[in-house]
Design an enzyme around this catalytic site. Structure first.
Site, PDB file in Angstrom:
ATOM      1  N   PHE A  35       0.831  -1.207   0.000  1.00 62.48           N
ATOM      2  CA  PHE A  35       0.000   0.000   0.000  1.00 62.48           C
ATOM      3  C   PHE A  35       0.871   1.266   0.000  1.00 62.48           C
ATOM      4  CE2 PHE A  35      -2.711  -3.079   2.500  1.00 62.48           C
ATOM      5  CZ  PHE A  35      -3.503  -3.422   1.419  1.00 62.48           C
ATOM      6  N   ARG A  36       2.055   1.163  -0.603  1.00 64.04           N
ATOM      7  CA  ARG A  36       2.986   2.286  -0.708  1.00 64.04           C
ATOM      8  C   ARG A  36       3.469   2.777   0.660  1.00 64.04           C
ATOM      9  NH1 ARG A  36       3.709   3.862  -5.641  1.00 64.04           N
ATOM     10  NH2 ARG A  36       4.670   5.831  -5.007  1.00 64.04           N
ATOM     11  N   LEU A  37       3.347   1.929   1.662  1.00 56.88           N
ATOM     12  CA  LEU A  37       3.882   2.250   2.988  1.00 56.88           C
ATOM     13  C   LEU A  37       5.334   1.774   3.041  1.00 56.88           C
ATOM     14  CD1 LEU A  37       0.810   1.357   5.214  1.00 56.88           C
ATOM     15  CD2 LEU A  37       1.498   3.590   4.304  1.00 56.88           C
TER      16      LEU A  37
END
Length: 206
Positions: free
Chosen positions: A182-184
């Protein structure tokens, strides 16, 4: 969490940045299909106008990161005007990226001579023949110069030209980036102490 999407930073707060880079670079060399040593080199001229291109990493240690080029090329001319530069490695398969910033200086003649002597003969002749970054009317211009220097050196040793050699980027900032779900993403920044006594570390928001 899916193993593929697990951040790959690791938890090594006391690992020096060069040791961490060495681990990541070995991982990239074992897993990337091509050119794990390819890095974007960004330079800027005296007016701050940036320019970027891909070069190959030819060595690194705790002094910095080394690449070789024609000193009279566009990048060489820009580094003569503005010695600050940046490097960026992107390893798609292992989903990691390293960004490096600092000042650049020429390596000593002995180091450049040693690397030049290790190159294939054709590459050595190419260093003499290519007037890098200068205009040419066609491919024949280059081929003609290759033929001229091939004849000049014959079967003898090809000496390193004065206009060709190595640069070492001495980093004051190294950031390690690992892809997360999640682009974390996971980001870890090393910055060199003002008195050059060591490195400060901090985690960054993705």
């Amino acid at each position: 969490m899916d193993e593929k999407n697990t951040p790959k930073m690791g938890h090594e707060p006391h690992v020096a940045p060069f040791e961490m880079f060495d681990d990541w670079f070995k991982d990239a060399k074992s897993n990337e299909d091509a050119y794990p040593d390819a890095m974007t080199l960004a330079t800027a001229d005296k007016d701050g106008r940036p320019s970027a291109r891909i070069v190959l990493l030819k060595g690194f240690d705790d002094r910095g990161f080394v690449f070789y080029t024609n000193y009279e090329s566009r990048k060489g001319s820009q580094l003569a005007e503005n010695s600050y530069a940046a490097l960026c490695f992107h390893w798609k398969t292992v989903e990691k990226c390293v960004r490096i910033e600092g000042k650049v200086a020429k390596v000593d003649d002995a180091e450049s001579d040693e690397y030049f002597a290790s190159r294939p003969r054709g590459s050595q002749l190419g260093a003499w023949a290519s007037i890098q970054s200068r205009p040419m009317t066609g491919r024949f211009d280059l081929e003609k110069r290759v033929a001229e220097f091939t004849a000049k050196f014959g079967l003898g040793k090809v000496a390193r030209p004065d206009h060709w050699g190595g640069f070492r980027l001495v980093p004051d900032r190294i950031e390690f980036w690992a892809e997360g779900k999640f682009r974390l993403h996971d980001r870890k920044l090393f910055t060199r102490d003002a008195d050059d006594a060591g490195w400060n570390t901090q985690k960054l928001f993705p």
